[in-house]
Design an enzyme around this catalytic site. Structure first.
Site, PDB file in Angstrom:
ATOM      1  N   GLU A 180       0.863  -1.191   0.000  1.00  0.00           N
ATOM      2  CA  GLU A 180       0.000   0.000   0.000  1.00  0.00           C
ATOM      3  C   GLU A 180       0.893   1.233   0.000  1.00  0.00           C
ATOM      4  OE1 GLU A 180      -3.486  -0.271   2.316  1.00  0.00           O
ATOM      5  OE2 GLU A 180      -3.913   1.876   2.253  1.00  0.00           O
ATOM      6  N   ARG A 181       0.630   2.123  -0.930  1.00  0.00           N
ATOM      7  CA  ARG A 181       1.474   3.315  -1.127  1.00  0.00           C
ATOM      8  C   ARG A 181       2.925   2.917  -1.411  1.00  0.00           C
ATOM      9  NH1 ARG A 181      -3.076   5.845  -2.015  1.00  0.00           N
ATOM     10  NH2 ARG A 181      -4.475   5.677  -0.254  1.00  0.00           N
ATOM     11  N   ASN A 223      -3.559  -2.061   7.592  1.00  0.00           N
ATOM     12  CA  ASN A 223      -4.858  -2.597   7.149  1.00  0.00           C
ATOM     13  C   ASN A 223      -4.619  -4.103   7.021  1.00  0.00           C
ATOM     14  OD1 ASN A 223      -5.968  -0.016   6.970  1.00  0.00           O
ATOM     15  ND2 ASN A 223      -5.260   0.236   4.862  1.00  0.00           N
ATOM     16  N   GLU A 304     -10.874   4.283   9.028  1.00  0.00           N
ATOM     17  CA  GLU A 304     -10.919   3.959   7.604  1.00  0.00           C
ATOM     18  C   GLU A 304     -11.439   2.545   7.360  1.00  0.00           C
ATOM     19  OE1 GLU A 304      -6.927   4.919   6.215  1.00  0.00           O
ATOM     20  OE2 GLU A 304      -7.492   7.029   6.054  1.00  0.00           O
ATOM     21  N   ARG A 337      -2.200   2.833  17.106  1.00  0.00           N
ATOM     22  CA  ARG A 337      -2.193   4.055  16.298  1.00  0.00           C
ATOM     23  C   ARG A 337      -3.281   5.039  16.739  1.00  0.00           C
ATOM     24  NH1 ARG A 337      -2.619   3.621  10.472  1.00  0.00           N
ATOM     25  NH2 ARG A 337      -0.892   4.989  10.011  1.00  0.00           N
ATOM     26  N   LYS A 377       0.637  10.128  14.157  1.00  0.00           N
ATOM     27  CA  LYS A 377       1.141  10.753  12.926  1.00  0.00           C
ATOM     28  C   LYS A 377       1.601  12.169  13.237  1.00  0.00           C
ATOM     29  CE  LYS A 377      -1.238   8.158   9.314  1.00  0.00           C
ATOM     30  NZ  LYS A 377      -1.939   8.142   8.020  1.00  0.00           N
ATOM     31  N   ASP A 382      -2.791  14.012   7.807  1.00  0.00           N
ATOM     32  CA  ASP A 382      -2.258  12.810   7.165  1.00  0.00           C
ATOM     33  C   ASP A 382      -1.056  13.099   6.277  1.00  0.00           C
ATOM     34  OD1 ASP A 382      -2.047  10.243   6.391  1.00  0.00           O
ATOM     35  OD2 ASP A 382      -3.834  10.184   5.138  1.00  0.00           O
ATOM     36  N   GLU A 404       4.835   9.131  14.272  1.00  0.00           N
ATOM     37  CA  GLU A 404       4.816   8.364  13.022  1.00  0.00           C
ATOM     38  C   GLU A 404       5.183   9.301  11.875  1.00  0.00           C
ATOM     39  OE1 GLU A 404       1.571   5.469  12.342  1.00  0.00           O
ATOM     40  OE2 GLU A 404       1.429   6.292  10.312  1.00  0.00           O
ATOM     41  N   GLU A 410       3.910   9.354   0.063  1.00  0.00           N
ATOM     42  CA  GLU A 410       2.540   9.202  -0.436  1.00  0.00           C
ATOM     43  C   GLU A 410       1.959  10.500  -1.002  1.00  0.00           C
ATOM     44  OE1 GLU A 410      -0.107   7.745   2.574  1.00  0.00           O
ATOM     45  OE2 GLU A 410      -1.887   8.158   1.371  1.00  0.00           O
ATOM     46  N   GLU A 528       6.613  22.131  -1.722  1.00  0.00           N
ATOM     47  CA  GLU A 528       5.536  22.876  -1.051  1.00  0.00           C
ATOM     48  C   GLU A 528       5.107  24.062  -1.923  1.00  0.00           C
ATOM     49  OE1 GLU A 528       6.576  25.090   2.507  1.00  0.00           O
ATOM     50  OE2 GLU A 528       4.594  24.737   3.356  1.00  0.00           O
ATOM     51  N   TRP A 559     -14.315  13.282   3.894  1.00  0.00           N
ATOM     52  CA  TRP A 559     -12.970  12.913   4.333  1.00  0.00           C
ATOM     53  C   TRP A 559     -12.310  13.936   5.253  1.00  0.00           C
ATOM     54  CZ3 TRP A 559     -11.288   8.141   4.094  1.00  0.00           C
ATOM     55  CH2 TRP A 559     -11.875   7.279   3.170  1.00  0.00           C
TER      56      TRP A 559
HETATM   57  O1  GCW Z   1      -3.564   8.329   4.428  1.00  0.00           O
HETATM   58  C1  GCW Z   1      -3.949   7.064   4.584  1.00  0.00           C
HETATM   59  C2  GCW Z   1      -3.376   6.285   3.463  1.00  0.00           C
HETATM   60  C3  GCW Z   1      -3.774   4.855   3.598  1.00  0.00           C
HETATM   61  C4  GCW Z   1      -3.236   4.355   4.926  1.00  0.00           C
HETATM   62  C5  GCW Z   1      -3.771   5.238   6.042  1.00  0.00           C
HETATM   63  C6  GCW Z   1      -3.154   4.877   7.364  1.00  0.00           C
HETATM   64  C7  GCW Z   1      -2.608   2.114   5.463  1.00  0.00           C
HETATM   65  O2  GCW Z   1      -3.816   6.830   2.262  1.00  0.00           O
HETATM   66  O3  GCW Z   1      -3.229   4.146   2.533  1.00  0.00           O
HETATM   67  O4  GCW Z   1      -3.613   3.021   5.138  1.00  0.00           O
HETATM   68  O5  GCW Z   1      -3.450   6.577   5.784  1.00  0.00           O
HETATM   69  O6  GCW Z   1      -2.186   5.523   7.735  1.00  0.00           O
HETATM   70  O7  GCW Z   1      -3.643   3.981   8.022  1.00  0.00           O
END
Ligand code: GCW
Length: 842
Positions: A180-181, A223, A304, A337, A377, A382, A404, A410, A528, A559
């Site tokens: 993923e990513r 995930n 999510e 998380r 994070k 995000d 994190e 990404e 940026e 979102w």
């Molecule tokens: O921003 C989102 C990403 C998802 C990621 C999620 C996360 C693994 O687009 O791909 O899922 O964050 O950090 O859980």
């Protein structure tokens, strides 16, 4: 003659192994090796003979490193000897047993080490085994950089948790372990629903990570797939752990909260149910039976679409403690998380995703078990190009926390754009949250120092794949390297770290050092500038792949990555007085700074405030003019990367030189796509023109839709701003070539000719550029083979691509002609041709 020989030797050192696989651990020959080889002891004593011990590995690394760097053959033994001159590597305890207490060694933390190169004997002593290996890598790193000054010092980590999270999927049997990513190829761990058999890449990865003192890798996606818990897969991850172990890297795994139901066949996954508790206890026992040194678990819950304790009316702490208790008897850690949020109602002015982490977690402080670490994070949304620090760090006074970060780019160009991240990370790590009016740097909170917690540290989302470059891009590896260095010591300087990496990766040439330093240090600011400014977020397409521009995608959905841009105003009002209240989540001093429009720094203005486009920033510019100017500046900076890199031709092996050049050229073109898309979007929305009259005026362009077309038809592009003047052309059939031609009305002269087209992943169309009767260039729309980023199936800001042919002689009245040969679903889409006089980029 001597010079010739030297050049020959230098080119020999480029000849092999320069595909990137060794990263910064190349052990390339030092130009003046012979001067130094004699001063290095000829024997290594590694004080552990077990092949799975990191000390044993340290011995092998030292041997290989000295051979590679200095051409010196050094013997290796595992017996302590009285040999006067040797390199001794081991734990402090093992050394003490063999030779007596080493003198001058201060008290070390568990993973600290002592390096003493002052005497005849070189001491590399770790408090534990992996620390000794860290010391060996440090010693080799200094030699590889030509530094031989005798020193003696101890170093200890800022924090115990220095992990990497791979988002690798244990997919079904059809897929080669997607990441993923991930932009560096399929997973190195999983393939077609199984753990891979061949562990070569796993151990090479562990080697790289050990050298930057990363001590654990969570190998599967947050995930998570519950089938990871099958007996076959436990055996499989056991093999990964076996490959990691000699490098002192521990394995961790992500869990799916619903596993008791979906995998265990229980009617519930309620964390307080006895059957659920024993499910996890049993699974954990099985895993530790195979992997006695497993680091622990990572859990993403209630986010999510992932299941979590809230579904059972239990708290997030109940959920976290369930796993923490399962791993506790085995010495494991539970990383939980804080990335928990719900979909929101866009029409609600007070709704704010940025509030979620604190809203969900603040009342849970003190309710987590001691072996729980809340992983936060860096920003409240995000991984955006600029975010304020997550205020949650200031609320977790009785909880261990980790920051994190994301090495995977990404939202930052997906490793197709050069973005050196440490300067961004530093804005977070060095931020003073002023908790209770006292100095509270984020780096001191995660180190556990500020709140005196047992654990803490950092985790980086990393997306290495089977590509030889690991991340798909040679230059992106500086981010992985720097992550480890900063996790160990966040006070280190971003540029110093970078320059160590450059020397280790590309050698000693001064120009190489200067050029890569300049590009890298300018890269985040440039990105940026040409993406999202003033804290508005990256402005990438958040509903599809997070790569190209699509500002409208941020708003009018659940979102919560909103910009609230309308015809007159832009920005999220996150004040307490009138907005979402987010600024009030910070401790008082910081809250006051952000609450107030005048004291909010320009770079975060639109994160905290909703203002008119003509609001004047501290810089004196209006918001909208800042957008326009920044986008021109950022794209202009990206243009300089190509000639800078080209000035290194012959100084870097051709394989890496060409690979990097390709990406920098791509970036220079895509930065213009970004620039024009964002500028046109906001010019259109606000109706306020660019004072410098650049936006919307492209005097050197010939729009494809205005050319004479044969076999081509005009199509509108969505979003409109991702094509010049909103339209493109595509061939009328998928079998027959189209041509687009036009008479050149510019004065005769030498021009750079740029062609903007769309490169989709459904085929590899072929293009030809002709001027008069000359074929200037021929290329394929084959980014899918070269860029590794996520799908780009439509004509939009992800697929928009620009190719430039420099120095073309053109006569006024000649014809420019593009021939596009469609292939599969790729109908040779074309946007415009730019005929650019020297010094103009448009
Ligand atoms: O921003 C989102 C990403 C998802 C990621 C999620 C996360 C693994 O687009 O791909 O899922 O964050 O950090 O859980």
């Amino acid at each position: 003659m001597r010079r010739v020989l030297f050049t020959f030797l230098a080119s020999l050192s480029f000849a092999s192994g320069e595909n990137g696989l060794n990263g910064w651990l190349r052990y390339a020959p030092l130009p003046d090796a012979s001067q130094h080889a004699g001063s290095i002891p000829a024997t290594i004593v590694a004080l552990n003979s077990s092949t799975i011990s990191p000390v044993y590995t340290a011995g092998l690394e030292l041997q290989a490193g000295l051979k590679g760097i200095l051409g010196k053959t050094v013997s290796l033994s595992h017996q302590s000897s009285t040999e006067a001159s040797s390199i001794i590597v081991g734990t402090v305890d093992a050394y003490t047993k063999a030779y007596g207490r080493p003198r001058g060694v201060p008290k070390l933390d568990e993973e600290g080490f002592w390096l003493n190169t002052k005497g005849n004997t070189i001491q590399i002593l770790g408090q534990n085994e992996r620390a000794a290996l860290y010391g060996a890598f440090e010693y080799l790193s200094s030699i590889a950089q030509g530094s031989f000054k005798p020193t003696a010092y101890a170093t200890n980590p800022n924090a115990p948790i220095r992990w990497v999270n791979q988002w690798d999927n244990l997919d079904d049997s059809g897929t080669h372990g997607s990441v993923e990513r991930g932009y560096g190829g399929p997973s190195i761990f999983f393939d077609k629903g199984h753990v891979v058999q061949n562990m070569t890449r796993a151990s090479q990865y562990a080697r790289l990570l050990a050298s930057i003192r990363v001590n654990a890798v969570v190998v599967n996606n947050v995930n998570a797939n519950a089938t990871l818990l099958s007996a076959e897969n436990i055996e499989g991850i056991g093999r990964i752990a076996d490959a990691f172990r000699p490098y002192g890297v521990q394995l961790g795994i992500s869990l799916n909260f619903a596993s008791p139901e979906t995998f265990g066949g229980l009617p519930t996954a309620d964390p307080l149910e006895t059957s659920v508790i024993s499910f996890w206890t049993n699974v954990t026992t099985q895993i530790y039976r195979r992997i006695p040194d497993m680091a622990g678990y990572l859990v993403k819950a209630n986010s999510e679409g992932q299941p979590g304790p809230l579904q059972y009316n239990r708290t997030l702490a109940d959920g976290a403690n369930l796993f923490a208790r399962a791993v506790k008897p085995h010495g494991g850690i539970l990383m939980f998380r804080a990335f928990v949020y719900d979909q929101l109602n866009y029409t609600d002015w007070k709704a704010d995703r940025a509030n979620a982490a604190v809203d969900f977690f603040k009342d849970l402080d003190g309710k987590f078990d001691d072996n729980v670490v809340v992983q936060i994070k860096y920003g409240p949304i995000d991984f955006q190009v600029r975010e304020p620090v997550s205020p949650l760090f200031s609320h977790m006074k009785k909880t261990s926390t980790a920051v994190e970060l994301q090495v995977a780019q990404e939202y930052l160009g997906q490793q197709n754009h050069l973005v050196y991240l440490p300067p961004l990370w530093k804005t977070i790590l060095d931020f003073d949250l002023r908790v209770d009016g006292k100095k509270s740097l984020v780096r001191d909170i995660i180190s556990s120092e500020r709140f005196n917690r047992p654990l803490g540290g950092s985790a980086a989302v990393v997306n290495v794949g089977t590509n030889n470059t690991w991340l798909g891009s040679h230059l992106a590896m500086s981010n992985l390297y720097a992550y480890g260095r900063l996790a160990w010591d966040p006070t280190e300087d971003s540029q110093d770290i970078l320059q160590d990496w450059i020397r280790l990766t590309f050698g000693f040439d001064k120009r190489v050092l200067n050029v890569i330093t300049k590009m890298s240090m300018e890269s985040w600011q440039a990105y940026e500038n040409y993406s999202g400014n003033l804290g508005i977020q990256t402005l990438t397409d958040i509903l599809y792949t997070h790569f190209g521009p699509n500002p409208a995608s941020q708003d009018n959905n659940g979102w919560g990555q909103w910009t609230r841009a309308d015809r007159n105003t832009i920005g999220m009002d996150r004040t307490v007085s009138n907005g979402t209240g987010f600024s009030g989540q910070y401790p008082a001093e910081v809250a006051a700074r952000y609450e107030n429009l005048e004291t909010t720094p320009d770079e975060l203005l639109l994160w905290f405030h909703h203002v008119k486009y003509d609001y004047r920033l501290q810089s004196g510019k209006t918001v909208i003019q800042h957008f326009y100017d920044a986008h021109y500046e950022g794209a202009a900076t990206a243009q300089t990367f190509v000639p800078l890199w080209e000035s290194l031709k012959g100084k870097i092996d051709s394989e890496r030189y060409e690979a990097v050049l390709f990406r920098l050229k791509y970036q220079s073109g895509h930065s213009i796509v970004w620039r024009d898309a964002i500028n046109n979007f906001y010019a259109n929305l606000s109706g306020i023109p660019d004072e410098a009259k650049r936006v919307g005026n492209y005097p050197w362009r010939i729009e494809a839709e205005n050319m004479t077309l044969s076999g081509y038809q005009v199509v509108p592009v969505t979003p409109f701003e991702t094509a010049s003047k909103y339209n493109a052309v595509i061939t009328t059939s998928n079998t027959t070539a189209g041509t687009a031609s036009s008479t050149i009305k510019f004065p005769s002269g030498i021009y750079n000719v740029a062609v903007n087209y769309f490169d989709l992943n459904g085929g590899r169309a072929q293009y030809e550029l002709h001027i008069g009767d000359k074929l200037i260039g021929k290329w394929f729309g084959n980014n899918e083979d070269n860029l590794g980023h996520e799908p780009f199936a439509y004509l939009d800001g992800h697929s928009a691509t620009r190719i430039t042919f420099p120095g073309i002689k053109i006569q006024k009245g000649e014809t420019v002609k593009i021939v596009g040969v469609p292939n599969g679903a790729e109908l040779a889409p074309l946007d415009y041709v730019s005929i650019l006089p020297h010094g103009i980029v448009d």
